[in-house]
Design an enzyme around this catalytic site. Structure first.
Site, PDB file in Angstrom:
ATOM      1  N   ALA A  32      -3.108   3.466   6.808  1.00 43.33           N
ATOM      2  CA  ALA A  32      -4.450   4.023   6.585  1.00 43.33           C
ATOM      3  C   ALA A  32      -5.420   2.975   6.039  1.00 43.33           C
ATOM      4  O   ALA A  32      -6.603   2.978   6.398  1.00 43.33           O
ATOM      5  CB  ALA A  32      -4.369   5.205   5.624  1.00 43.33           C
ATOM      6  N   GLU A  33      -4.932   2.104   5.185  1.00 47.19           N
ATOM      7  CA  GLU A  33      -5.809   1.136   4.520  1.00 47.19           C
ATOM      8  C   GLU A  33      -6.183  -0.050   5.417  1.00 47.19           C
ATOM      9  O   GLU A  33      -7.340  -0.435   5.476  1.00 47.19           O
ATOM     10  CB  GLU A  33      -5.156   0.616   3.233  1.00 47.19           C
ATOM     11  CG  GLU A  33      -5.078   1.632   2.124  1.00 47.19           C
ATOM     12  CD  GLU A  33      -6.412   1.922   1.461  1.00 47.19           C
ATOM     13  OE1 GLU A  33      -7.413   1.220   1.731  1.00 47.19           O
ATOM     14  OE2 GLU A  33      -6.465   2.878   0.669  1.00 47.19           O
TER      15      GLU A  33
END
Length: 186
Positions: free
Chosen positions: A60-61
């Site tokens: 996600a990051e």
């Protein structure tokens, strides 16, 4: 006629099995990678964070880009702010004087990021959903939302719509969906 139906059914089943296997291989190799699982499992085992949760955060990051830098000056795989990384580094003592460039090192970034998640999970009494919200929006904001009754101290991802920051709302959904896929695939 029955023979043709039987042959067609067998071919159809083989094709479906083949598609499922190819889909799984594609998902594992290109979308839900486990590229850093060895570092996560060997270097962070004392932090008691599910390795697949860490992979979900990395996906996600930074989507596994070790050189990622955000517009908010977060760095590396787990998109750590330098100030946060320095605080966590005081606990784990990875480097004498942690510099921003150190955060592009996969091992350093994963160790510090995983320790930070571990700290947040402890802070929120084992609630990893709140910990993930804080990872994105900060403890101050999450504490304020709990205080104001916007979210509950027993918050789960099913209540994500209550989060007042769209970025954090979308972030928690993305990480949890990643986490569910990792649990299915691995």
């Amino acid at each position: 006629m029955k023979n043709k139906i039987l042959k067609f059914s067998i071919v159809a089943i083989i094709i479906v099995i083949f598609i499922v296997i190819l889909s799984s291989i594609f998902l594992k190799n290109f979308i839900y990678k486990n590229e850093y699982l060895d570092i996560i499992e060997s270097k962070t085992k004392d932090y008691y964070v599910d390795p697949y949760l860490v992979l979900s955060v990395i996906k996600a990051e930074s989507n596994f880009d070790k050189d990622a830098t955000s517009h908010k000056e977060a760095y590396g795989l787990m998109q750590l702010l330098h100030s946060t990384a320095k605080e966590v580094n005081e606990e784990v003592a990875l480097a004498n004087d942690l510099q921003v460039n150190d955060l592009y090192n996969e091992e350093v970034n994963i160790i510090l990021g995983t320790k930070y998640i571990s700290n947040l999970i402890k802070y929120y009494n084992g609630n990893y959903h709140l910990a993930l919200c804080a990872y994105n929006a900060g403890c101050g904001n999450v504490d304020k939302w709990i205080e104001q009754g916007i979210i509950d101290k027993d918050f789960s991802d099913k209540e994500a719509e209550k989060i007042p920051y769209n970025e954090t709302k979308n972030y928690i959904k993305r990480v949890i969906n990643n986490y569910k896929m990792y649990k299915i695939l691995y």
